[in-house]
Enzyme design. Structure first.
Site, short mmCIF file in Angstrom:
data_model
loop_
_atom_site.label_atom_id
_atom_site.label_comp_id
_atom_site.label_asym_id
_atom_site.label_seq_id
_atom_site.Cartn_x
_atom_site.Cartn_y
_atom_site.Cartn_z
CB VAL A 133 84.97 6.65 153.92
CG1 VAL A 133 85.39 6.93 152.40
CG2 VAL A 133 85.76 7.64 155.06
CB CYS A 134 79.46 4.80 152.62
SG CYS A 134 79.73 4.35 154.38
CB ALA A 135 79.05 3.47 147.77
CG LEU A 169 83.97 12.32 153.85
CD1 LEU A 169 85.23 12.16 153.98
CD2 LEU A 169 83.69 13.57 153.39
CB VAL A 175 84.62 6.45 147.79
CG1 VAL A 175 84.98 6.45 149.20
CG2 VAL A 175 83.46 5.52 147.42
#
Length: 785
Positions: free
Chosen positions: A64-66, A106, A108
């Site tokens: 889960v990253c920018a 994904l 965010v």
């Protein structure tokens, strides 16, 4: 499914909610970081998640990253990883069914937490079809990968769960002459295999960095001294090199339970403490709101009713920080001694007191007895809703959880089940009491998070202050220095009993273990034997212990010096020592997350209480001598002519590597402690052995496991006396004095059944005065040794 999850600083808030969603779906989630919103580099977390999947620690990974794009690029640089950036459910399903993706990425920026969870669930539920043309295309991807570099440590095979070799036996030195602490008796790789699944296949160690160790590694560097740093000695470096060869930190953070002896499934469910500092940050505002509610209701005191790990951290934080202005005072009651119960009762204003009933299992005998007693006192004041003066802290589904609902408790805090009792400091067991007295939880958890980052899988074993500490504890123990003697700054002195329980109960089993020595009166260096390792936890700027520590080093004793910045750093020490203890357990070949020998004393106590209900009597060991108000009880074939002769015979068994454990079933007061401390100093100086002091029954939840399951090198002296107070436990059929006596006898029987060397001394007169008489008897008796 077992899922490894990682994030960068931007993805951290979504990762936390995503973990909750996945776990609620029955999945096992390995949280590999990051653990805050502090800036980090996403390739680092793409690497650890990808490696967790490749090594078999997880079946799939989530990043889960920018934007999610960079993470997918980074993860796909690892041969065997097929990372897919999926902005919607349809893409997620297709990446699994057609492309056999094993890592989901994904964004965010493009997704909210609810949508991210929906995509993740769809991706996890989907399966690779395996049909043409999809299988052909995935095979061609594998051909393309042949030109990519192998992932770090590719030669390591995934840990096999079906067959696991037990750690090799620890080499023990002759008791009369422990080897020098300069080097271990045998190379680390030969004495402890740290859960190598197939008995071989060690991995290449990560190369050590050239720069100097971080400040946490060499906390006493500012203090010039001639002796070498105990944490840098060759036996420690060799043990660290072995841990590196086993990829210890990487395997730890992916919750590889085969690192330790024992059932992997049970161990895996005791590793929640690794991420507790992160998980608990999400509860800060709720805890503050609850504390504000209690203040508005004008409760003047908070009393923790607990035992062992459920109460020790509350005691540490209460004594270290005290209550802020406008917040209630905190008292901790973790004893069934009737005088201790009466002292708390006399101190509080019952109608204005909130009681925290703390028990992980929800079945702890002392805790439930204390609840019954104070529930009766509350009801005696005739409040409209007596249950609202009680709060439960326990695991979901325990008898205490049920009791709290049925009895109308004000609130129940359900702790994560994966956090074991003595590893629960940074969970509700410690944080609820802390919030109620006004401790800054955000600052406290930030200190813990800082330590997590220093010790995490982004550093090597050599660079991790916690792993280095654990390696040192285990290496020195193998070299014969297993008496870990603590010296603490006065401001954080309350940390001592927590450390004592953590080390004793975690490592004292299978005939192995470390003996924590706490609050032993200081002595001349010559009175300490070659089985000592000194650990100084002194705050920055505290030089009050320097002269004594320098003298110990000059005499050849190893001294580990740790310097927390200030009192808030106790949170960092909680995590450092938890990880160090887990490390030492892996090296020594024990399971640091169970307590197999505690049950014997509990079962004996239950049987004795059942007997009391039938006959109104408890059995006693035979009295073999009596003088000056002291009765000697021992199961010995020969009857001594006097108490002094019997004590002399018992103490004459002491060997250089032994320790003397005083188990005092007396009121835990300063008046009683003073003569007991004098007795410790006398025995230490005359016998040249380490000494410990535990007040019963409290020590049963602390050092009791070590006494019965650790090395057979303890000489035990149980001291009992008549109780002045008679306080009935409602509905039980006995009072606190009977409960305490049954616990003392139950432990005495367990020690005897285990072949431990033990005697019992019963004091007929006033305990403080009779202990002074015992001191005189011991002075005369030990002159003959």
């Amino acid at each position: 499914m077992r899922i490894a999850i990682g994030c960068d600083d931007i993805g951290f808030p979504v990762k936390t909610s995503l973990i909750v969603a996945l776990e609620s779906g029955g999945h096992v989630v390995l949280d590999l970081g990051s653990f805050s919103t502090d800036p980090v580099d996403y390739p680092d977390y793409a690497r650890v998640v990808g490696q967790a999947v490749l090594r078999g620690f997880a079946e799939a990974g989530v990043l889960v990253c920018a934007s999610g794009v960079g993470a997918s690029i980074a993860a796909n640089k690892l041969r065997g990883v097929r990372a897919a950036f999926c902005p919607d459910v349809a893409t997620a399903r297709q990446s699994r069914e057609q492309d056999d993706a094993n890592v989901l990425c994904l964004s965010v920026h493009a997704l909210d937490a609810e949508t991210a969870a929906e995509i993740a669930r769809a991706w996890i539920d989907a399966r690779f079809s395996g049909v043409e043309p999809h299988a052909r295309r995935v095979a061609k991807i594998a051909q393309l990968e042949e030109g990519l570099p192998a992932p770090e440590k590719e030669g390591a095979s995934p840990p096999a769960r079906a067959a696991r070799s037990e750690p090799a036996p620890v080499a023990t030195a002759p008791a009369a002459a422990p080897p020098s602490p300069a080097r271990p008796a045998t190379p680390p790789a030969e004495v402890a295999r740290v859960g190598t699944p197939d008995g071989g296949g060690t991995r290449e160690p990560r190369p050590a960095r050239e720069e100097s160790a971080p400040a946490a590694m060499t906390p006493a560097a500012r203090h010039e001294r001639g002796a070498p740093d105990a944490l840098q000695l060759p036996l420690v470096e060799e043990t660290l090199a072995f841990l590196e060869s086993q990829s210890f930190l990487d395997r730890l953070w992916t919750k590889d339970a085969t690192l330790w002896k024992g059932d992997p499934d049970l161990i895996r469910n005791r590793l929640g403490w690794l991420t507790a500092p992160t998980i608990m940050r999400a509860h800060i505002e709720d805890l503050r709101a609850f504390a504000d509610e209690i203040r508005r209701l004008q409760f003047s005191q908070v009393v923790v009713l607990g035992a062992g790990g459920s109460s020790l951290c509350a005691d540490v934080l209460g004594r270290t920080f005290s209550s802020r202005l406008g917040f209630p005072d905190l008292l901790v009651l973790d004893s069934s001694d009737p005088a201790a119960v009466k002292r708390v009762l006399d101190h509080v204003n019952v109608p204005r007191t909130l009681f925290l009933v703390s028990s992980k299992s929800g079945t702890t005998t002392e805790t439930l007895a204390l609840y019954d007693f104070f529930r009766g006192r509350v009801e005696a004041t005739a409040p409209p809703k007596p249950g609202t003066q009680f709060v439960a802290i326990t695991d979901a589904g325990t008898p205490l959880d049920t009791l709290a609902r049925e009895a109308g408790f004000r609130h129940t805090f359900l702790n994560p089940a994966s956090i074991g009792g003595r590893y629960s400091a940074l969970s509700f067991f410690g944080l609820v009491p802390a919030a109620l007295i006004g401790v800054d939880l955000r600052a406290l958890l930030e200190r813990a998070r800082t330590m997590v980052e220093r010790c995490g899988n982004t550093v090597s074993a050599h660079e991790s202050s916690a792993v280095r500490l654990g390696a040192a504890l285990a290496a020195f123990a193998r070299a014969g220095r297993d008496k870990v003697t603590f010296i603490l700054s006065e401001k954080i002195r309350a940390l001592g009993p927590w450390l004592e329980q953590l080390l004793a109960e975690s490592l004292g089993k299978d005939g192995k273990g470390l003996v924590p020595v706490l609050d032993e009166p200081p002595g001349n260096p010559v009175v300490y034997g070659p089985d000592r390792l000194f650990v100084a936890l002194t705050l920055e700027g505290d030089r009050s212990h320097d002269a004594a520590l320098d003298g110990l080093e000059a005499a050849g004793h190893p001294v580990i010096r740790l310097e927390p910045q200030d009192a808030l750093d106790v949170a960092g020490e909680f995590f450092r020592w938890e990880l160090a203890t887990a490390t030492a357990g892996a090296i020594l070949g024990v399971n640091p997350f169970d307590e197999p020998d505690v049950a014997r004393a509990k079962e004996n106590t239950a049987r004795l209480l059942a007997q009391w209900k039938k006959t109104r009597r408890l059995p006693q060991w035979p009295a073999v001598a009596e003088e000056d108000g002291i009765v000697l009880m021992a199961k010995a074939s020969l009857k001594p002519a006097s108490v002094a002769e019997g004590i002399t015979t018992h103490l004459a068994q002491a060997e250089p590597a032994d320790y003397v454990a005083i188990q005092a079933y007396l009121e835990p007061s300063a008046e009683i402690r003073r003569p007991l401390q004098a007795i410790r100093a006398l025995l230490r100086d005359r016998l040249r052995t380490a000494t410990t002091l535990g007040f019963g029954p409290r020590y049963l939840h602390s050092t009791g496991q070590l006494h019965k399951g650790g090395p057979p090198n303890g000489l035990f002296i149980q001291i009992t006396g008549a109780d002045r107070e008679e306080l009935a436990i409602p509905g039980s059929g006995y009072d606190f004095s009977t409960l305490k006596t049954a616990q003392a006898l139950g432990d005495l029987e367990a020690l005897g059944e285990g072949g431990r060397r033990v005697i019992r001394l019963h004091l007929l007169g006033k305990p403080a005065q009779t202990l002074q008489q015992l001191l005189h008897v011991l002075r005369a008796a030990t002159r003959k040794l």
